[in-house]
Design a protein around this motif. Structure first.
Motif, mmCIF file in Angstrom:
data_model
loop_
_atom_site.group_PDB
_atom_site.id
_atom_site.type_symbol
_atom_site.label_atom_id
_atom_site.label_comp_id
_atom_site.label_asym_id
_atom_site.label_seq_id
_atom_site.Cartn_x
_atom_site.Cartn_y
_atom_site.Cartn_z
ATOM 1 N N SER A 132 16.635 71.292 105.162
ATOM 2 C CA SER A 132 15.965 70.104 104.663
ATOM 3 C C SER A 132 15.046 69.688 105.666
ATOM 4 O O SER A 132 15.374 69.263 106.843
ATOM 5 N N ASN A 190 12.897 67.006 100.379
ATOM 6 C CA ASN A 190 12.084 68.276 100.309
ATOM 7 C C ASN A 190 12.802 69.241 101.146
ATOM 8 O O ASN A 190 12.675 69.283 102.441
ATOM 9 N N LEU A 233 10.853 68.452 95.352
ATOM 10 C CA LEU A 233 11.666 67.466 95.802
ATOM 11 C C LEU A 233 12.844 67.698 94.994
ATOM 12 O O LEU A 233 13.180 67.797 93.835
ATOM 13 N N GLU A 251 3.195 65.605 100.458
ATOM 14 C CA GLU A 251 4.543 65.958 100.027
ATOM 15 C C GLU A 251 4.906 64.749 98.788
ATOM 16 O O GLU A 251 5.655 65.066 97.827
ATOM 17 N N ASN A 292 6.554 72.303 97.711
ATOM 18 C CA ASN A 292 6.511 71.891 96.420
ATOM 19 C C ASN A 292 7.628 71.184 95.566
ATOM 20 O O ASN A 292 7.521 70.259 94.807
#
Lengths: 110, 112
Positions: free
Chosen positions: A30, A91, A98, B99, A96
């Motif tokens: 991660s 993430n 989560l 993000e 892209n």
């Protein structure tokens, strides 16, 4: 085992108290970490990103421990308006997708 | 600047009926997402679209289809609704480099 785990609570605290939540994640690859806040029957909203060195935003402090794979959120001087569910978000690849924890519910009482 | 909008806000369906959930964003974001949120399960990704013209499956795609109609709009279709699809559905979008995702207000769906 869930990829992102949180204690669902609720955490019941008096106004002015300090409260801390932890979150653990299972994927050591991660890369990015966040705390979102979700009010009852509303959409999640970004509270703060979590950086490796730890970061603070007013009464809120976020910490990341990569070795133990956990993230924490500390709220000082709790306000009634802090009552919400706090979502730990990871993430695991730059890009892209989560992954959300189930959330920790906080109730701040007068 | 309305951000991310979703329609309808609430919907009741009978088992087997079909419907389309609409999502639009006016922030010129590249990526868009559909999640469902169930008690105790957190948010789970159904489908996402990294850019206009592309779509990919998320964690729980079965029973759903999506269309990225243009850069602004990303719709979610239930062809034959089932009671297990009773949930709150959130659409989200994010800019290309960041993000952080920005969420719409949600659609509450009840399938009887």
């Amino acid at each position: 085992r869930k990829e992102v785990e949180q204690d669902p609570g609720p955490f019941n605290v008096p106004e002015g108290a300090t409260v801390a939540f932890n979150c653990t994640y299972s994927n050591s690859a991660s890369q990015s970490f966040f705390w979102y806040r979700q009010d009852c029957r509303k959409e999640p909203k970004l509270l703060m990103s979590v950086y490796s060195s730890g970061n603070e935003d007013g009464r809120f402090t976020a910490q990341l421990n990569r070795a133990s794979q956990y993230i924490s959120l500390l709220i000082r001087d709790s306000k009634l308006s802090d009552s919400a569910t706090y979502l730990c978000v990871v993430n695991r690849n730059a890009g892209n997708m989560l992954t959300f924890g189930g959330g920790t519910r906080l109730m701040v009482k007068p | 600047n309305a951000g991310v909008t979703q329609t309808p806000k609430f919907q009741v369906l009978k088992t087997g009926q079909s419907m389309t959930l609409q999502c639009a964003q006016d922030m010129n974001h590249n990526s868009m997402y559909w999640y469902r949120q169930d008690p105790g399960m957190g948010l789970r990704l159904i489908y996402y679209s990294a850019s206009e013209g592309t779509t990919d499956k998320g964690e729980v795609p079965n029973g759903y289809n999506v269309s990225r109609l243009n850069k602004r709009e990303f719709s979610l279709r239930l062809e034959s609704a089932a009671p297990s699809q009773t949930s709150v559905y959130f659409c989200a979008s994010k800019p290309g480099a960041e993000e952080t995702q920005y969420f719409g207000p949600g659609t509450r769906l009840l399938v009887l």
